[in-house]
Design an enzyme around this catalytic site. Structure first.
Site, mmCIF file in Angstrom:
data_model
loop_
_atom_site.group_PDB
_atom_site.id
_atom_site.type_symbol
_atom_site.label_atom_id
_atom_site.label_comp_id
_atom_site.label_asym_id
_atom_site.label_seq_id
_atom_site.Cartn_x
_atom_site.Cartn_y
_atom_site.Cartn_z
ATOM 1 N N SER A 167 0.653 -0.791 0.237
ATOM 2 C CA SER A 167 -0.014 0.276 0.186
ATOM 3 C C SER A 167 0.600 0.843 0.066
ATOM 4 C CB SER A 167 -0.864 -0.192 1.416
ATOM 5 O OG SER A 167 -1.917 -1.547 1.435
HETATM 6 N N1 SAH Z 1 -0.514 -4.884 3.779
HETATM 7 C C1 SAH Z 1 0.380 -5.187 2.871
HETATM 8 C C2 SAH Z 1 -0.807 -4.667 2.087
HETATM 9 C C3 SAH Z 1 -0.664 -5.914 1.222
HETATM 10 S S1 SAH Z 1 -1.923 -6.221 -0.322
HETATM 11 C C4 SAH Z 1 1.464 -4.300 2.574
HETATM 12 O O1 SAH Z 1 1.516 -3.753 3.493
HETATM 13 O O2 SAH Z 1 2.379 -4.675 1.812
HETATM 14 C C5 SAH Z 1 -3.338 -7.079 0.240
HETATM 15 C C6 SAH Z 1 -3.093 -8.187 0.528
HETATM 16 O O3 SAH Z 1 -3.818 -9.144 0.984
HETATM 17 C C7 SAH Z 1 -2.757 -9.376 -0.163
HETATM 18 O O4 SAH Z 1 -1.434 -9.654 -0.229
HETATM 19 C C8 SAH Z 1 -3.072 -9.926 -0.804
HETATM 20 O O5 SAH Z 1 -3.134 -12.048 -1.038
HETATM 21 C C9 SAH Z 1 -4.027 -10.487 0.977
HETATM 22 N N2 SAH Z 1 -5.189 -11.063 1.485
HETATM 23 C C10 SAH Z 1 -6.350 -10.973 -0.236
HETATM 24 N N3 SAH Z 1 -7.423 -11.315 0.102
HETATM 25 C C11 SAH Z 1 -7.094 -12.392 1.501
HETATM 26 C C12 SAH Z 1 -7.098 -13.537 2.593
HETATM 27 N N4 SAH Z 1 -8.797 -13.358 2.602
HETATM 28 N N5 SAH Z 1 -6.446 -13.729 3.698
HETATM 29 C C13 SAH Z 1 -5.737 -13.143 3.672
HETATM 30 N N6 SAH Z 1 -4.822 -12.005 3.320
HETATM 31 C C14 SAH Z 1 -6.298 -11.782 1.641
#
Ligand code: SAH
Length: 223
Positions: free
Chosen positions: A71
């Site tokens: 993000s």
């Molecule tokens: N907080 C993260 C942002 C990652 S983007 C950072 O700082 O990098 C969102 C993430 O959510 C992705 O890696 C995706 O694989 C994950 N995601 C999507 N659906 C999910 C679920 N049901 N349970 C766990 N993770 C999930």
């Protein structure tokens, strides 16, 4: 001091972080001193591929593989600030991704429990977080729309992917008092929703438009 593989010095990254705070965070209302300190401290570049290091302190998301992104710094800071962390809370994060936001939360809370559904992302995040010494971050490979029941309730829950609705297990695992932040909407238009639980009552506030990747799971978007 020796330059890294790409010719940059650790000190350069520290300066880049200070610029990011002054340019992208403070003018947009990020003023909680603890959040500012965390954003100034955590080396965001280490959570992305080395080829992207020179872009790591710009205010935009970056690809981390598997169709996912880290993000943008402003959103991470905004969410951290809205979670009103004082250092004592137990936090549940859904969507570990790169692990960057987990590191920021670890600076601001007692412990962080973070769930990710993509195994390769989780092991990469684990490596970086271990290397940086974040022993108060606990990671799990799972569908985070179910929360993390064994460690519930959580004082704070933050979701880093957008859902068509608020997953019921997350509401159930939120402490009273507690704060839950989650982007709600479809693929193109989402609102960041702040849910507060207090005295058995649940309140919802719309914090404005955001754009996140999809929350894929039983209580989110179907895979
Ligand atoms: N907080 C993260 C942002 C990652 S983007 C950072 O700082 O990098 C969102 C993430 O959510 C992705 O890696 C995706 O694989 C994950 N995601 C999507 N659906 C999910 C679920 N049901 N349970 C766990 N993770 C999930």
């Amino acid at each position: 001091m020796f330059p890294g593989h790409n010719g940059s010095y650790p000190h350069d990254f520290e300066i880049a972080r200070e610029h990011m705070v002054a340019r992208d965070l403070r003018p947009r209302g990020i003023n909680d001193p603890r959040v500012i300190r965390a954003m100034s401290k955590v080396p965001r570049h280490l959570f992305v591929d080395e080829a992207l290091w020179d872009q790591a302190y710009g205010d935009f998301p970056l690809p981390i593989g598997y169709g996912q992104t880290i993000s943008q710094p402003y959103i991470v800071a905004l969410m951290a600030q809205e979670l009103e962390l004082s250092g004592r809370q137990r936090v549940l994060e859904i969507g570990t991704g790169s692990g960057y936001q987990a590191a920021i939360l670890a600076e601001l809370a007692r412990s962080v429990f973070s769930v990710e559904r993509v195994s390769a992302l989780l092991s990469r995040a684990r490596k970086v977080l271990d290397k940086l010494g974040y022993s108060n971050v606990h990671l799990k490979l799972d569908d985070g729309t179910w929360g993390w029941k064994d460690h519930a309730p959580f004082d704070v829950i933050t979701v880093a992917a957008a859902s068509p609705q608020i997953p019921q297990p997350l509401l159930d695992q939120l402490n009273d008092p507690g704060i839950l932040l989650i982007p709600v909407g479809d693929e193109y238009s989402q609102s960041l929703v702040k849910v507060t639980k207090e005295g058995g009552r649940i309140n919802q506030k719309d914090m404005g438009g955001v754009r996140f990747v999809k929350l894929v799971g039983d209580h989110g978007w179907k895979a």
